[in-house]
Design an enzyme around this catalytic site. Sequence first.
Site, short mmCIF file in Angstrom:
data_model
loop_
_atom_site.label_atom_id
_atom_site.label_comp_id
_atom_site.label_asym_id
_atom_site.label_seq_id
_atom_site.Cartn_x
_atom_site.Cartn_y
_atom_site.Cartn_z
N CYS A 1 0.83 -1.19 0.00
CA CYS A 1 0.00 0.00 0.00
C CYS A 1 0.87 1.25 0.00
O CYS A 1 1.84 1.34 0.75
CB CYS A 1 -0.90 -0.01 1.24
SG CYS A 1 -1.82 1.51 1.49
N CYS B 1 -0.07 3.33 3.72
CA CYS B 1 0.35 2.78 5.01
C CYS B 1 1.64 1.98 4.90
O CYS B 1 2.14 1.49 5.90
CB CYS B 1 -0.75 1.91 5.63
SG CYS B 1 -1.03 0.34 4.80
N ASP C 1 33.24 12.33 51.38
CA ASP C 1 34.43 11.80 50.70
C ASP C 1 34.52 10.30 50.87
O ASP C 1 33.94 9.71 51.78
CB ASP C 1 35.70 12.44 51.29
CG ASP C 1 35.84 13.89 50.88
OD1 ASP C 1 36.67 14.59 51.51
OD2 ASP C 1 35.13 14.32 49.95
#
Lengths: 496, 208
Positions: free
Chosen positions: A80, A83, A311
């Site tokens: 198609c 689509c 730390d």
Amino acid sequence: MEQEEEKVSNAFIPSSLSSFDLEQVLHALPSNALNHLFSLGVCVRCVLRLFGIKGPICASVDNGSENPLDSTTSNEAKLCNICLGILQFRFYDDREKRVLQKDTAYDVALLIADMVKQERYQFDTFSLEVSIPPLILQNETCLKYGSEPWFQEKLHTGCISIKDALKFSLINPLENLLGCKSSLCPFRIRLTYTHTKALEGVAKCSENDGSESDLIGQRPLSSTVEIESFDSSKLFLKSASEPCHFSYNCSRTPFYFGGRYLKYSRNVSQTRWIIDDERMGEASVEEIIGTKVLQACRGDNYKFHAAGREDIDVVRMLGPGRPFILEVQNTRLVPTEQCANNIEKMINEVENKLVRVKNLKLVGSDGWNLMREGEAEKQKQYAALVWTSRPLKDEDFQQVSSLKDLKVVQRTPIRVLHRRSPLEREKIIHWMKIETVAGSSQYFLLHLCTQAGTYIKEFVHGDLGRTHPSIGSILGCRAEILQLDVTDIKMECFLT
Amino acid sequence: MSNHVIEESNSSATKELEQKQEKEKEEEEDEDDELRKLLLPDVCNLPSVPPSAVESNFAIYFALDFMKPGHDQYVYRHANGLCVIGLAPSHVSFKDEGGITAIDFNVGKSDRSGVKVTGKRKKNAQHFESNTALCKVSTKNDSYIVRCCVKGSLLEVNQQLIKQPELLNASADREGYIAIIMPKPADWLKIKASLVSVEEYKKLREVS
């Protein structure tokens, strides 16, 4: 003619239709429209949806004989042109790596359901999302600006988009195969159609278009498309050469776990820290917590957020711990409170106690408030192991204890100066207390409560004079810090 | 009658819960106490003089006789690449009677103490060669040029020295540092080859 059109386009067509009825439906449509559409290479399902016809009639279309009006039916129906095979259930499957032709929507649903089951997702509802290539929308727009006025009218009043048509046909079979209803929800099944290769021929929607090749696939159609001199035979791609790539997967919106952590090791960083391919430290809080959560929920990945940081060589052993939120993405399981409790246990029961988690639970948007709480804790408490170059006396202890809300000016510490702005930051040391260490007159524990953001190490050793005052400058000697712990506990006993 | 019984059992249930919570709290406090003890170290494990912050966080190098004999300077390089520049203890200026009396950053084409470096990207930092003059230190009778030693961007100079040049005499190795420079990795490697380590420095200058 018009009467018949009205009869057909808004009809609800009962499920007992046979393919004979499909012929009837098609014959009820204006034949010049049909011929026109078929001549443009439009598939039957697209024709039906353009006329607003939905329902099981679409399911009864046999892909083998695409065009009942066409005397020359071929077994290999042409792709198609609108689509690009999507509604013909023809596509290049990304998983199987080849072009597939499915006969019904149910067959496509089967592919999707298999994938969902393979991944072993846990869900009680799903939301179906479809994404199609922009090229298809362009094609449809071209069609809408086509010549016949009755055509335009129909398209504006009833036509169903490709996405909707696909969803209508897939939702019921998926609900059956997955055993639950669909709804708007965080668990999504995504169908993605893409078209990567160029198509033969060119779509022209305006006589005055620029270079032909630009339109192939990429450039979005401008909204000011010229309508006047339309010749719909020029509107289309000569023929679509290949179907779309079809990929499908599931995803879930992230879940959030919130809690607090304690850190017992001086060799564990907060987040994964790698320099030149080498890991710094032996582990990270983020990985210790994150991997367990990821495992338990079977997610794809995690993001760790904490309210502040310490730390790698600073431990946090006492007190409630530092708040954190762990975001987990695309979990296969839906986590529960019990799940959170189990994860917390797993993390805390690991042999080498590096990190401990408290109060782990699922959080929503309120979780971020928990984090603000952590950051809003304006005062932090620490215990530092300090060495001084001269022995300390009682006067020194008293002098230090007497300092309340001491203002300290800290220039950006050299150890972070490479990544932070060179600034002078004024911080407050709310109180300090010296705790002696048995057997030494030059080592002691300095307990201090400071404003959030104070660099404690620099306050002890002075950072070459760039933090002023420092413990050394206060005591008139050199001071070094050996160890730092976040204590974060109520130290009323030290406030007097 | 039955209500009364239910109430009683409810209150005993809540009592149980309370007791449990209290016990948990006590356990937590005990744990905290144990951890608190961990904060206190065992003195016999501690060195009598621990390494200084500079020794722990920087790699220490020396540039000897930089451009001129006796002009010894130190370069402390941090793991993040930044270099702190200063006068080594064997610098010729310390041999003058009275030591250093003044310092002037206005050398070369600009006053080094005037530049404002801003932002994470260190905007406005001047790029200097290793032999570019940083400042001039003066003693009673003489003055000496101190140079960058390392090619890179000058991030800051130690402004404290202007008001307190005696810092250079008392602690040139800490509060008396002169400047902080950010070299590019390639430039550092080039200059590193000409610098000496702490051990070599001690040997060459016969310092203990």
